[in-house]
Design an enzyme around this catalytic site. Structure first.
Site, PDB file in Angstrom:
ATOM      1  CE1 TYR A 181      -3.456 -10.075   8.572  1.00 38.07           C
ATOM      2  CE2 TYR A 181      -3.976  -8.585   7.103  1.00 38.07           C
ATOM      3  CZ  TYR A 181      -3.902  -9.849   7.493  1.00 38.07           C
ATOM      4  OH  TYR A 181      -4.773 -10.874   6.937  1.00 38.07           O
ATOM      5  CG  HIS A 220      -8.547 -11.931  11.134  1.00 34.09           C
ATOM      6  ND1 HIS A 220      -7.465 -11.106  11.736  1.00 34.09           N
ATOM      7  CD2 HIS A 220      -7.833 -13.076  10.487  1.00 34.09           C
ATOM      8  CE1 HIS A 220      -6.297 -11.774  10.852  1.00 34.09           C
ATOM      9  NE2 HIS A 220      -6.675 -12.624  10.386  1.00 34.09           N
TER      10      HIS A 220
END
Length: 347
Positions: free
Chosen positions: A70, A159
């Site tokens: 992110y 992830h």
């Protein structure tokens, strides 16, 4: 517009404490994700990010999620800075493993959308390196802790291992299980935009929680078919992310995105139909989108990003807004909502 006396859906509040499945963790029903303050699509200043985290805390949110990818580090760094003023035991913090950030690596295609535009504006000059090995997982956690400025993660999620499912099962999950057994983390799992791999992880490993982005929303309910029943059967908590489907259910105007890329015309048309039904019941589309997933008993919490204080205030207000039962009925009758989808509040 619906009759003001029509029964409305009873809802948990945004700050209601919810047990995260079978784990010892308690989260708020509405959580805060660090995608937007990382600069996804739009650059965000450090000061605005700090103000946004402060607004989330002031609103009572106590569940925060980040990932190295992110903002290619900005999301974790800014979230950590914003949370530094609060007692560490007063909130639940999750981040992700499988993606390392390296200045000497070539740019990774997944850092760019289908038009070649970087997903994260203002990101550091580093590239994402996929690494689901034992060493990679340990390095990922160590580096996340530095960026977050904390001594522990409560939740560690693998992830998006879409192309690395076998490796995640062989190496990433076993080391996460070890860390959980050693009480280094309290819960483990995976965060993905698809359900097939998550179902495999549920059957072949021992996860506590899944963060499912975009597949159980007002726009699409594919997770109803087998994923959510499997999680309910196995006691795996589900956190619903991407409830606006990359912003489409927040704004279906020009430039709308779906699954992180420009939205196809047929998907935009469906979003407009959803909006029209909501308008007939005097309900903002965003309110219905925020509240819908939590009605399923397998879903423990809803996770959203925000890049400003104003967005936090709006999300909280809409999450707590009463919704008439007639809205859900009409969505089903119009073929816009799967008739199997629970609505209301099962708690």
């Amino acid at each position: 517009m619906t009759d003001q006396h029509e029964a409305t859906t009873a809802r948990v509040r945004h700050d209601t404490a919810v047990r995260l499945g079978r784990t010892p963790l308690t989260v708020t029903a509405l959580g805060f994700g660090a995608t937007a303050i990382g600069g996804m699509y739009t650059e965000v200043s450090d000061d605005d990010a700090d103000e946004t985290v402060a607004a989330a805390w002031a609103a009572g949110l106590r569940y925060f999620d980040a990932a190295p990818q992110y903002g290619r580090g900005n999301g974790e760094t800014r979230l950590g800075h914003g949370l530094a003023r609060y007692p560490r035991d007063d909130y639940v913090l999750s981040s992700k493993v499988g993606r390392l950030l390296r200045a000497d690596a070539d740019p990774h295609p997944d850092d760019f959308d289908s038009t070649g535009r970087p997903y994260d504006a203002g990101a550091p000059d580093v590239a994402t390196v996929y690494d689901y090995s034992r060493d990679g997982v340990l390095r990922s956690i160590e580096e996340s802790l530095v960026r977050l400025g904390t001594d522990r993660l409560d939740v560690a999620l693998v992830h998006d291992p879409d192309d690395y499912v076998d490796e995640a099962l062989a190496t990433a999950f076993p080391i996460l299980i070890e860390l959980r057994d050693q009480k280094v983390v309290s819960a483990i799992g995976a965060g993905m935009n698809q359900t097939a791999a998550l179902e495999r992880f549920a059957r072949e490993s021992d996860p506590d929680v899944f963060l499912l982005a975009g597949r159980y929303t007002l726009l699409e309910q594919t997770a109803l078919q087998s994923f959510l029943p499997l999680c309910a059967e196995r006691g795996i908590a589900v956190v619903a992310g991407g409830v606006f489907n990359s912003g489409l259910l927040a704004d279906a105007g020009p430039g709308a995105r779906y699954d992180y890329d420009p939205a196809p015309a047929d998907v935009v048309a469906r979003a407009h139909r959803l909006s029209e039904v909501c308008r007939r019941h005097d309900v903002p589309l965003k309110a219905a989108a925020l509240q819908f997933p939590l009605a399923h008993p397998a879903v423990a919490a809803v996770l959203t990003g925000a890049r400003s204080r104003a967005e936090i205030v709006e999300n909280v207000r809409l999450f707590d807004r009463p919704i008439p039962e007639g809205l859900w009925r009409e969505l089903v009758s119009e073929g816009l909502l799967d008739e199997r989808a629970p609505v209301g509040d099962p708690r």
